[in-house]
Write an enzyme that holds these catalytic residues in place. Structure first.
Site, mmCIF file in Angstrom:
data_model
loop_
_atom_site.group_PDB
_atom_site.id
_atom_site.type_symbol
_atom_site.label_atom_id
_atom_site.label_comp_id
_atom_site.label_asym_id
_atom_site.label_seq_id
_atom_site.Cartn_x
_atom_site.Cartn_y
_atom_site.Cartn_z
ATOM 1 N N GLU A 160 -3.778 -22.730 -38.980
ATOM 2 C CA GLU A 160 -3.946 -24.095 -38.463
ATOM 3 C C GLU A 160 -4.878 -24.857 -39.389
ATOM 4 O O GLU A 160 -5.986 -24.406 -39.686
ATOM 5 C CB GLU A 160 -4.516 -24.086 -37.038
ATOM 6 C CG GLU A 160 -4.740 -25.516 -36.524
ATOM 7 C CD GLU A 160 -5.205 -25.604 -35.073
ATOM 8 O OE1 GLU A 160 -5.466 -24.547 -34.446
ATOM 9 O OE2 GLU A 160 -5.310 -26.744 -34.566
ATOM 10 N N ASN A 211 -2.438 -30.642 -36.808
ATOM 11 C CA ASN A 211 -2.681 -31.437 -35.604
ATOM 12 C C ASN A 211 -2.251 -32.877 -35.836
ATOM 13 O O ASN A 211 -2.579 -33.467 -36.858
ATOM 14 C CB ASN A 211 -4.174 -31.412 -35.249
ATOM 15 C CG ASN A 211 -4.613 -30.052 -34.800
ATOM 16 O OD1 ASN A 211 -4.290 -29.620 -33.693
ATOM 17 N ND2 ASN A 211 -5.306 -29.329 -35.672
ATOM 18 N N GLU A 262 1.194 -29.861 -34.030
ATOM 19 C CA GLU A 262 0.567 -29.678 -32.720
ATOM 20 C C GLU A 262 0.214 -31.037 -32.130
ATOM 21 O O GLU A 262 -0.435 -31.853 -32.786
ATOM 22 C CB GLU A 262 -0.718 -28.845 -32.854
ATOM 23 C CG GLU A 262 -0.452 -27.456 -33.375
ATOM 24 C CD GLU A 262 -1.692 -26.558 -33.307
ATOM 25 O OE1 GLU A 262 -2.747 -27.001 -32.820
ATOM 26 O OE2 GLU A 262 -1.578 -25.405 -33.746
ATOM 27 N N ASP A 294 -0.504 -28.657 -27.614
ATOM 28 C CA ASP A 294 -1.866 -28.153 -27.827
ATOM 29 C C ASP A 294 -2.710 -28.343 -26.561
ATOM 30 O O ASP A 294 -2.405 -29.206 -25.743
ATOM 31 C CB ASP A 294 -2.497 -28.952 -28.973
ATOM 32 C CG ASP A 294 -3.626 -28.215 -29.668
ATOM 33 O OD1 ASP A 294 -3.994 -27.119 -29.211
ATOM 34 O OD2 ASP A 294 -4.138 -28.737 -30.675
ATOM 35 N N GLU A 297 -5.735 -19.772 -27.755
ATOM 36 C CA GLU A 297 -6.779 -20.139 -28.721
ATOM 37 C C GLU A 297 -8.170 -19.901 -28.143
ATOM 38 O O GLU A 297 -8.337 -19.818 -26.934
ATOM 39 C CB GLU A 297 -6.604 -21.580 -29.198
ATOM 40 C CG GLU A 297 -6.577 -22.609 -28.100
ATOM 41 C CD GLU A 297 -6.389 -24.031 -28.614
ATOM 42 O OE1 GLU A 297 -5.958 -24.234 -29.754
ATOM 43 O OE2 GLU A 297 -6.688 -24.941 -27.832
HETATM 44 P P1 C2E Z 1 -7.965 -27.995 -31.662
HETATM 45 O O1 C2E Z 1 -6.704 -28.441 -32.325
HETATM 46 O O2 C2E Z 1 -7.863 -27.522 -30.268
HETATM 47 O O3 C2E Z 1 -8.587 -26.934 -32.637
HETATM 48 C C1 C2E Z 1 -9.275 -25.796 -32.189
HETATM 49 C C2 C2E Z 1 -10.779 -26.010 -32.251
HETATM 50 O O4 C2E Z 1 -11.431 -24.868 -31.711
HETATM 51 C C3 C2E Z 1 -11.300 -26.145 -33.663
HETATM 52 O O5 C2E Z 1 -12.420 -27.018 -33.605
HETATM 53 C C4 C2E Z 1 -11.740 -24.730 -33.991
HETATM 54 O O6 C2E Z 1 -12.707 -24.667 -35.012
HETATM 55 C C5 C2E Z 1 -12.304 -24.300 -32.666
HETATM 56 N N1 C2E Z 1 -12.256 -22.848 -32.484
HETATM 57 C C6 C2E Z 1 -11.484 -21.940 -33.100
HETATM 58 N N2 C2E Z 1 -11.698 -20.697 -32.644
HETATM 59 C C7 C2E Z 1 -12.641 -20.798 -31.680
HETATM 60 C C8 C2E Z 1 -13.300 -19.848 -30.824
HETATM 61 O O7 C2E Z 1 -13.048 -18.647 -30.851
HETATM 62 N N3 C2E Z 1 -14.210 -20.349 -29.960
HETATM 63 C C9 C2E Z 1 -14.502 -21.679 -29.900
HETATM 64 N N4 C2E Z 1 -15.414 -22.086 -29.024
HETATM 65 N N5 C2E Z 1 -13.903 -22.608 -30.690
HETATM 66 C C10 C2E Z 1 -12.986 -22.168 -31.564
HETATM 67 P P2 C2E Z 1 -12.630 -28.154 -34.681
HETATM 68 O O8 C2E Z 1 -12.208 -27.676 -36.040
HETATM 69 O O9 C2E Z 1 -14.007 -28.676 -34.502
HETATM 70 O O10 C2E Z 1 -11.592 -29.259 -34.246
HETATM 71 C C11 C2E Z 1 -11.734 -29.940 -33.030
HETATM 72 C C12 C2E Z 1 -10.521 -30.744 -32.728
HETATM 73 O O11 C2E Z 1 -10.377 -31.821 -33.645
HETATM 74 C C13 C2E Z 1 -9.229 -29.940 -32.845
HETATM 75 O O12 C2E Z 1 -9.032 -29.210 -31.665
HETATM 76 C C14 C2E Z 1 -8.217 -31.046 -33.039
HETATM 77 O O13 C2E Z 1 -7.843 -31.594 -31.802
HETATM 78 C C15 C2E Z 1 -9.009 -32.088 -33.813
HETATM 79 N N6 C2E Z 1 -8.639 -32.026 -35.242
HETATM 80 C C16 C2E Z 1 -9.117 -31.223 -36.218
HETATM 81 N N7 C2E Z 1 -8.502 -31.480 -37.391
HETATM 82 C C17 C2E Z 1 -7.599 -32.457 -37.129
HETATM 83 C C18 C2E Z 1 -6.642 -33.181 -37.935
HETATM 84 O O14 C2E Z 1 -6.452 -32.961 -39.140
HETATM 85 N N8 C2E Z 1 -5.899 -34.133 -37.292
HETATM 86 C C19 C2E Z 1 -6.040 -34.416 -35.968
HETATM 87 N N9 C2E Z 1 -5.282 -35.368 -35.420
HETATM 88 N N10 C2E Z 1 -6.914 -33.758 -35.192
HETATM 89 C C20 C2E Z 1 -7.687 -32.790 -35.768
HETATM 90 CA CA CA Z 2 -4.744 -27.658 -32.524
HETATM 91 CA CA CA Z 3 -6.327 -26.704 -28.996
#
Ligand code: C2E
Ligand code: CA
Ligand code: CA
Length: 406
Positions: free
Chosen positions: A178, A236, A268, A298, A355
């Site tokens: 991802e 995403n 997603e 998602d 996830e």
């Molecule tokens: P998401 O798509 O639900 O991504 C999963 C989030 O959970 C990611 O946070 C990831 O780092 C975190 N995560 C992964 N494994 C674990 C775990 O074991 N425990 C916990 N507590 N967290 C975990 P991140 O990277 O901070 O991203 C947050 C959100 O920001 C993402 O949620 C997604 O909705 C959005 N995002 C990130 N990159 C993009 C992008 O390029 N485009 C768009 N539209 N949204 C993005």
């Molecule tokens: Ca996601």
């Molecule tokens: Ca998610």
């Protein structure tokens, strides 16, 4: 942007909450900063109020008895309201952020979110920082992350991609990566995606950002598919992008230019995305699917999608939200919900990904419940491209050695 001073009459506020106590607290707090407040306990009452007055601020609860805050958001939009929103909810921060994103996608400015029980100081803080009423045409409510800063960040290469593996729970084979965006701004420092993604959405720069990140990620991904054929890349997608009828052509063009087959791509989208405009979203999603791109829903379980809309949309995968996964050992309801989603996914022929798996006991329970693919810190955090290459190469070398030995 001018800031309303304490004590100045800063307009009219509507608080929509089915509980009387928060309504009262909001009214009293708003009075401190000279804001007149009306209350509504139901969607119908809110509609009446909105027909009678123009509100500068709407404080809304996400759960409104039999209705939900998403219906209220739509109603506000349909009523042509340009109010600044404050989202109030007993749900956790992730759900509140999902609502903020949805509100942003509907064109609203969101001043902030507040948990329940309501903290008066937090509300006061938000009300004091509100922009003056009547600036609906302005871009973002925050002055720091504005369009110019984001555009410059894109041009200067400040946005980078990390990649988090999705693995089979049995055997721990990587099946997908991802792409997760990071912003390392020299001026602001590291900025979290849950801050800059909504900001990019509000500024109209989200499509440009997604495209920029995909162009960065795809050459790496192409190389990884050479080491590990069959690997997928998950990206995403903003709910806003689903309102763009030319999205399928744009995604195909980016994939073609990078020499990556559509079948390797998973987009997603959060549940909320589907709510915006079901007709346009269904059109865009169907044409993406026809092109061979897979679609994943998602954060499943946190949004408001009805089973019907899930059935209507051409999804190929469900990602069960980390809230249920994280809680599955503590909360006796969580495994029941997971089990229900596992059987729903099976019935509908959808792949299921869990996830937020952080420990072996959680992985074991999920596996027992019938979940086959997982993602989370237990397996790997989001990693830079070079670390993914190293992992895949080392795994391929081990597999080759085993094949020779065997
Ligand atoms: P998401 O798509 O639900 O991504 C999963 C989030 O959970 C990611 O946070 C990831 O780092 C975190 N995560 C992964 N494994 C674990 C775990 O074991 N425990 C916990 N507590 N967290 C975990 P991140 O990277 O901070 O991203 C947050 C959100 O920001 C993402 O949620 C997604 O909705 C959005 N995002 C990130 N990159 C993009 C992008 O390029 N485009 C768009 N539209 N949204 C993005
Ligand atoms: Ca996601
Ligand atoms: Ca998610």
């Amino acid at each position: 942007m001018p800031i309303a001073q304490v004590g100045t009459p800063a307009g009219r506020l509507l608080v929509v909450d089915d509980e009387a106590v928060p309504r009262l607290l909001v009214a009293r707090t708003a009075a401190v900063v000279g804001i007149a407040t009306d209350g509504a306990a139901t969607l119908a009452e809110a509609r009446e109020r909105l027909e009678a007055f123009r509100y500068d601020i709407v404080v809304l609860d996400l759960a409104l008895g039999e209705h939900d805050g998403v219906e209220l958001l739509r109603m506000l939009r349909d009523a042509g309201s340009d109010a600044v929103l404050i989202i109030l909810s007993g749900f956790n921060e992730r759900v509140r952020q999902a609502a903020v994103r949805l509100a942003g996608a509907l064109g609203f400015r969101v001043a902030g979110t507040l948990g329940k029980p309501l903290r008066v100081e937090a509300l006061l803080g938000l009300l004091r920082l509100l922009p003056e009423p009547g600036h609906a045409g302005d871009t973002a409510p925050d002055t720091v992350i504005d369009a110019r800063t984001i555009a410059a960040g894109i041009d200067n290469g400040e946005f980078v991609c990390l990649f988090q593996p999705e693995v089979t729970l049995h055997g721990r084979q990587v099946v997908a990566l991802e792409m997760l965006a990071r912003w390392r701004s020299p001026r602001l420092g590291p900025v979290r995606p849950d801050l800059f993604i909504p900001a990019a959405e509000r500024c109209g720069l989200i499509d440009r950002l997604t495209c920029h990140l995909m162009q960065q990620a795809l050459p790496h991904f192409r190389r990884w598919r050479e080491i590990h054929p069959g690997l997928s890349l998950a990206v995403n997608l903003s709910p806003l992008s689903l309102a763009d009828l030319s999205l399928p052509e744009q995604v195909s063009a980016v994939l073609d230019a990078a020499g990556v087959p559509a079948e390797a791509m998973v987009l997603e989208v959060t549940e909320g995305a589907v709510l915006l405009d079901e007709v346009v979203a269904a059109d865009v999603l169907t044409r993406l699917r026809i092109r061979g791109i897979r679609l994943s829903i998602d954060d499943f379980g946190t949004g408001h999608s009805s089973l019907l809309s899930l059935l209507r949309m051409p999804f190929s995968e469900v990602k069960i939200d980390q809230r249920f996964v994280g809680d599955c050992l503590r909360d006796p309801e969580a495994p029941k919900i997971i089990l229900a989603v596992v059987s729903l996914a099976r019935e509908l022929g959808l792949q299921l990904v869990a996830e937020g798996i952080e420990s072996e006991p959680v992985a074991a329970l999920l596996s027992e419940l019938g979940c086959k693919i997982g993602q989370g810190y237990l397996f790997a955090p989001p990693l830079p491209a070079a670390a993914i290459t190293a992992r895949l190469e080392s795994r391929a070398a081990k597999d080759a050695a085993r094949a020779v030995a065997g």
